[in-house]
Design a protein around this motif. Sequence first.
Motif, PDB file in Angstrom:
ATOM      1  N   GLN A 151     -19.098  12.978   1.574  1.00 13.47           N
ATOM      2  CA  GLN A 151     -18.293  13.166   1.917  1.00 13.47           C
ATOM      3  C   GLN A 151     -17.090  11.785   1.794  1.00 13.47           C
ATOM      4  OE1 GLN A 151     -16.211  16.039   2.327  1.00 13.47           O
ATOM      5  NE2 GLN A 151     -17.809  17.557   2.668  1.00 13.47           N
ATOM      6  N   GLN A 152     -17.564  10.814   2.114  1.00 18.37           N
ATOM      7  CA  GLN A 152     -16.823   9.638   1.995  1.00 18.37           C
ATOM      8  C   GLN A 152     -16.651   9.439   0.704  1.00 18.37           C
ATOM      9  OE1 GLN A 152     -19.652   6.894   4.203  1.00 18.37           O
ATOM     10  NE2 GLN A 152     -18.464   7.032   5.923  1.00 18.37           N
ATOM     11  N   GLU A 153     -17.500   9.529  -0.217  1.00 15.11           N
ATOM     12  CA  GLU A 153     -17.434   9.122  -1.571  1.00 15.11           C
ATOM     13  C   GLU A 153     -16.471  10.172  -2.182  1.00 15.11           C
ATOM     14  OE1 GLU A 153     -18.687   7.027  -3.683  1.00 15.11           O
ATOM     15  OE2 GLU A 153     -19.746   6.040  -2.369  1.00 15.11           O
ATOM     16  N   HIS A 154     -16.345  11.482  -1.796  1.00 16.90           N
ATOM     17  CA  HIS A 154     -15.510  12.607  -2.313  1.00 16.90           C
ATOM     18  C   HIS A 154     -14.046  11.916  -1.716  1.00 16.90           C
ATOM     19  CE1 HIS A 154     -13.638  16.391  -3.159  1.00 16.90           C
ATOM     20  NE2 HIS A 154     -13.271  16.382  -1.857  1.00 16.90           N
ATOM     21  N   LEU A 155     -13.892  11.659  -0.385  1.00 17.98           N
ATOM     22  CA  LEU A 155     -12.660  11.242   0.041  1.00 17.98           C
ATOM     23  C   LEU A 155     -12.227   9.855  -0.818  1.00 17.98           C
ATOM     24  CD1 LEU A 155     -13.000  11.740   4.024  1.00 17.98           C
ATOM     25  CD2 LEU A 155     -11.681  13.272   2.324  1.00 17.98           C
ATOM     26  N   LEU A 156     -12.904   9.260  -1.061  1.00 15.85           N
ATOM     27  CA  LEU A 156     -12.579   7.663  -1.714  1.00 15.85           C
ATOM     28  C   LEU A 156     -12.121   8.231  -3.206  1.00 15.85           C
ATOM     29  CD1 LEU A 156     -12.416   4.688  -1.704  1.00 15.85           C
ATOM     30  CD2 LEU A 156     -14.858   4.742  -2.425  1.00 15.85           C
ATOM     31  N   VAL A 157     -12.531   9.101  -3.742  1.00 11.02           N
ATOM     32  CA  VAL A 157     -12.240   9.660  -4.993  1.00 11.02           C
ATOM     33  C   VAL A 157     -10.883  10.255  -4.653  1.00 11.02           C
ATOM     34  CG1 VAL A 157     -12.501  11.303  -6.923  1.00 11.02           C
ATOM     35  CG2 VAL A 157     -14.488  10.154  -6.151  1.00 11.02           C
ATOM     36  N   ILE A 158     -10.505  10.907  -3.829  1.00 14.49           N
ATOM     37  CA  ILE A 158      -9.116  11.597  -3.421  1.00 14.49           C
ATOM     38  C   ILE A 158      -8.150  10.472  -3.425  1.00 14.49           C
ATOM     39  CG2 ILE A 158      -7.895  12.967  -2.049  1.00 14.49           C
ATOM     40  CD1 ILE A 158     -10.392  14.794  -1.450  1.00 14.49           C
ATOM     41  N   SER A 159      -8.480   9.592  -2.469  1.00 15.95           N
ATOM     42  CA  SER A 159      -7.542   8.284  -2.382  1.00 15.95           C
ATOM     43  C   SER A 159      -7.078   7.792  -3.374  1.00 15.95           C
ATOM     44  CB  SER A 159      -7.993   7.390  -1.140  1.00 15.95           C
ATOM     45  OG  SER A 159      -9.400   6.665  -1.590  1.00 15.95           O
ATOM     46  N   ARG A 160      -8.121   7.167  -4.321  1.00 16.90           N
ATOM     47  CA  ARG A 160      -8.001   6.846  -5.545  1.00 16.90           C
ATOM     48  C   ARG A 160      -6.968   7.463  -6.456  1.00 16.90           C
ATOM     49  NH1 ARG A 160     -14.189   5.583  -7.053  1.00 16.90           N
ATOM     50  NH2 ARG A 160     -14.708   3.649  -5.652  1.00 16.90           N
ATOM     51  N   ALA A 161      -7.276   8.901  -6.579  1.00 21.33           N
ATOM     52  CA  ALA A 161      -6.289   9.605  -7.347  1.00 21.33           C
ATOM     53  C   ALA A 161      -5.089   9.775  -6.998  1.00 21.33           C
ATOM     54  CB  ALA A 161      -7.085  11.108  -7.353  1.00 21.33           C
ATOM     55  N   VAL A 162      -4.809   9.572  -5.619  1.00 26.56           N
ATOM     56  CA  VAL A 162      -3.493   9.819  -5.120  1.00 26.56           C
ATOM     57  C   VAL A 162      -2.835   8.629  -5.503  1.00 26.56           C
ATOM     58  CG1 VAL A 162      -1.945   9.911  -2.880  1.00 26.56           C
ATOM     59  CG2 VAL A 162      -3.897  11.441  -3.186  1.00 26.56           C
ATOM     60  N   SER A 163      -3.366   7.454  -5.091  1.00 19.34           N
ATOM     61  CA  SER A 163      -2.889   6.230  -5.367  1.00 19.34           C
ATOM     62  C   SER A 163      -2.569   5.893  -6.530  1.00 19.34           C
ATOM     63  CB  SER A 163      -4.081   4.971  -4.986  1.00 19.34           C
ATOM     64  OG  SER A 163      -3.367   3.667  -5.462  1.00 19.34           O
ATOM     65  N   GLN A 164      -3.234   6.382  -7.778  1.00 14.11           N
ATOM     66  CA  GLN A 164      -3.031   6.277  -9.196  1.00 14.11           C
ATOM     67  C   GLN A 164      -1.608   7.191  -9.511  1.00 14.11           C
ATOM     68  OE1 GLN A 164      -6.778   7.323 -11.187  1.00 14.11           O
ATOM     69  NE2 GLN A 164      -7.638   5.448 -10.760  1.00 14.11           N
ATOM     70  N   ASN A 165      -1.900   8.311  -8.966  1.00 17.25           N
ATOM     71  CA  ASN A 165      -0.715   9.164  -9.374  1.00 17.25           C
ATOM     72  C   ASN A 165       0.633   8.744  -8.753  1.00 17.25           C
ATOM     73  OD1 ASN A 165      -2.252  11.130 -10.366  1.00 17.25           O
ATOM     74  ND2 ASN A 165      -2.568  12.553  -8.735  1.00 17.25           N
ATOM     75  N   ILE A 166       0.662   8.060  -7.373  1.00 19.76           N
ATOM     76  CA  ILE A 166       1.710   7.665  -7.015  1.00 19.76           C
ATOM     77  C   ILE A 166       2.374   6.446  -7.772  1.00 19.76           C
ATOM     78  CG2 ILE A 166       2.899   6.519  -4.945  1.00 19.76           C
ATOM     79  CD1 ILE A 166       1.124   8.220  -3.320  1.00 19.76           C
ATOM     80  N   ASP A 167       1.276   5.584  -8.160  1.00 18.73           N
ATOM     81  CA  ASP A 167       1.651   4.462  -8.964  1.00 18.73           C
ATOM     82  C   ASP A 167       2.203   4.809 -10.351  1.00 18.73           C
ATOM     83  OD1 ASP A 167       1.458   2.057  -9.929  1.00 18.73           O
ATOM     84  OD2 ASP A 167      -0.417   1.642  -9.988  1.00 18.73           O
TER      85      ASP A 167
END
Length: 743
Positions: A43-59
Motif C-alpha cells: 500500500q505504501q508503494e501504491h500510495l507513493l506511485v499516486i503521489s508521484r503521478a499527482v505531483s507530475q500532473n500538477i507540475d
Amino acid sequence: MKLNKKAMKRIVIAALLTILLFILAYAVYTTYDAYTQLVVEQQQEHLLVISRAVSQNIDLFLSEQLRDVEILVRTPGFIQELQKYYDYGNVEGVKEYILSYMLALHYQGLSRIYLLDRNGQEVFRYNQYPFLEEFDEDMLELEALTRRGQTGMGATFEIVAGNYGVTLVNMVYAGDGDLGAVVSVVDLESMYEQFIMPLDTRDSDYIMIKDEAGTVIMHQNKEMIGFNYRLGIPEDLKSDMRYADMLRMVARQYEYEEGTAIYRAYSKGTAAPVDEITAYTRMNLGGTSWFVSAVMPVEKALQPVNENLERFALLVTVILVILIVGFVTIYVLQKNRQRLKLQTRYLQEINHTLEELHQSREQVRHYQKLQTIGALAGGIAHEFNNLLTPIMGYCEFLKEQMGIRSKYYEDLDEIHKAGARAKEIVEQILPFSRRESDEAAYSSVSLDAVIRDALKMVRMIIPSSIRMDEHIHQTGANVYGSATQLNQVLLNLCTNAYQSMEREGGTLTISNEVIESDQLPEKFGSANGIEAYAKIVITDTGCGMSGEVMEKIFDPFFTTKDVSMGTGLGLSLVQSILTNHSGFIEVKSDIGKGSSFIIYLPVTDTPVAIERPKQVSILVEREPIHLLLVDDEIKVVNYLKKRLKRYGYQVYAYTDAEEALAAFNQSPDKWDLLIVDYTMPKYKGTVLVQRMKKVCPSLPVILITGLVEKDAIQMKQAKLLDQILIKPLEFDELLQSINQLAK
C-alpha cells in the motif's frame, strides 16, 4: 504405581498438546504478521506511485499554463499591440489578443488573467466564467511580481475559507526591455477536482497538498485547507508520543524528495485521530516546492486482510481439530508411528509456510530487479560520461606533458579520438532519455543540420530491403526550437515509415524545401506575420491507412502495431513537439499505396549561435584560489584535482556530500568557487547547492553533469547556478569558467 504412570502419561500428552498448540499459534501469528506487513508495504508503494503521478500532473499542468501564456506574450502581434498601448493608450488590440486566445484554449482552472504595465498597474483583466469568489486583490502583490521581473510561479493565497489560488507570472519583453507582465490566477479547487478528486475515492482515502510554508492548499476536507502543519500543531500534542511519527514525517518532507510513513493523524478535531499510511513527493517548479501526500487509514489498508481473518481462523481451527483427533487416535493405536506422523505433518505445515514466504520474497525481488533495470537504463549516460571524463582528460594531460614531438603523441591522440567518438555515441543516446519540454532550452537551430543528423541514424537502422530516396536541399532555413526534439520527430516518422514496409520492402523518400507563407494549407489558418515555412515530406510505399485510422493516429496510446512493438505515444509526441514549435503536420494516405507525413515549421531570421574556437590554457601564477570540488566518482575527483592543482588552484575534493557540507559550514567565507556533480548518493548536487547558498548566497557554482535535468535548468534561470558543464568535461572550458567566476 500404575495410577501414577497413567497420570504421568496424561500430563505428557497434555504437555505435548499444549506445545503443539503454542507452536501452531506462533506459526499462524508470524504468518499473519508477515502478510500484514507485506500488505502495508504494498500500500505504501501504491500510495507513493499516486503521489508521484499527482505531483507530475500538477507540475505538467502549471508548466503548460506558463508555456502556453509564454507563446502568447512572445507573439509579435501581441507585442506590437502592447506597444501601441504605451504609444497611443489603445488597449483594444491587446485585449482582443487575450480574449481570443483564452476563448480558444478553454482552460480549466485558469480563473482570472491580468495584463500589467511596466509599473505593475492593471491594463486589462479577463475573468473566466464562472469565477469562484471575489477576493482582496492586494494579496496578489501584482506590483511586486512585476518588479521581480521573472517568469514562473508566484505565491499561493486564500480566495475564501476552504479555497486557495496561485499566481503564474509571464514577463513580456521587447527589444528595448520589458513591456509588462501577464499574471494568471489558477483556482486550486478546480485543479483539485480535475486531477486529484478522481483518485481520492478510487486509489486512496484522500490526497493532501501543502505549499512550501507547510500550509494545506488542497484537501478533500475544506476545514483542513489553510491549516499549517509546521505552525498549527498545539504545543501539548508536540510532546505526545503518539504524534511523534507525524512530526518526524513533516520534518522529513523538507529534507527528502519523497518517502513513506505511518503515523497518528491530526485533523484539528474535525475527525477522530486514527493511524494512517502516507506517501509524500516533493514537487519543484521554478524554485518553489509543494508537497503532495497520498493518505490511507491503516484500517482501510488492512481491510482485505481482516475480511479474510474469520475464514482463516475457521480453517486453522479445523486443521487444529484434525491434528488433535489424529494425534490422540494414533497415540492410542501406535505410539511410535504416531510420533513420526506428527513430526511429518508439522514439518509439512512449516515447509508450506516457508514456500509461501519464499514465493513472496521472489516476487519482491523480481519487482526490485525491474525497478533496478529501469533506473540503470536512465543512468547509463551518466556513468559512461563519468568514465570518459578521466580517460579523455588524462589523454589531454599526457599530450600536454609529452608535447607533439613525442613518439607516443600520435598514440595518445588516437585514444583521445576514440573517447571523442564514444562521447558522440552518448550524445546520440541522450535525446531519448532527456526530458526537454521546457522552452528555456529553445534556440535558433539549423534545420538542414538536424535533417542530416537524423538521416545518418536512419541509414543505420533501416533494413537492406528498404531503399532510401533522398531529395535534401541546402535551404539555409533556421527554426526556433530544440534540435533534439526535432531530431526525435524525424526519427519517429522515419521509423514508422520503414516499419510499414518491413515485410515486403519498399522505398522511403525524404525531401525538403522552403515555401512562402501563402502556400501554407488553408486548414492551418493564417501565418500570423511569419514570411516563410520549412516543409519536410516523409513518404513510404507501405500498406497505407484508412480514413478511420488517420483520424485516431495522433491520439495517445492508439497504435496499429502489436502490443510488444509499440506504445501508441510516438505520433502523439510528434504532434505535441510540433505544436510547441508553432508548426503543423499533415497526413495523406491510401490503402495499399503508402503514406506521406508533411511537416511545416516557421522559419526564423535569427542566426544560429556560432561555437567559439577552443582557447589554449596557459599556466600562470595567481593568488591562491580555493576551490571546493564535490563528486562521488573518485576517478573524476582525482583527475580534476590533479590538473587544477597544476594550474595553481587550491583544490579541496570530497566524494561525500555530507562531508563537503560540513567542511563548507566550518568556514563559508574561505571558498572562492564550488564545483559539484549533479548525481550523488544521499542527495543531489542541486540540493547541496541550495544548502550552501543559504549560508553564502554569493558563492559561485559550477554544476557538472552528464544529463541536464529540469531542476538544474530552473536553478540556472533562478541564478542559483552560474554555469552548467556537460561530462565528459572539456578542461579548457572548465578553466575559462573558473577564471570568469572565481574572485
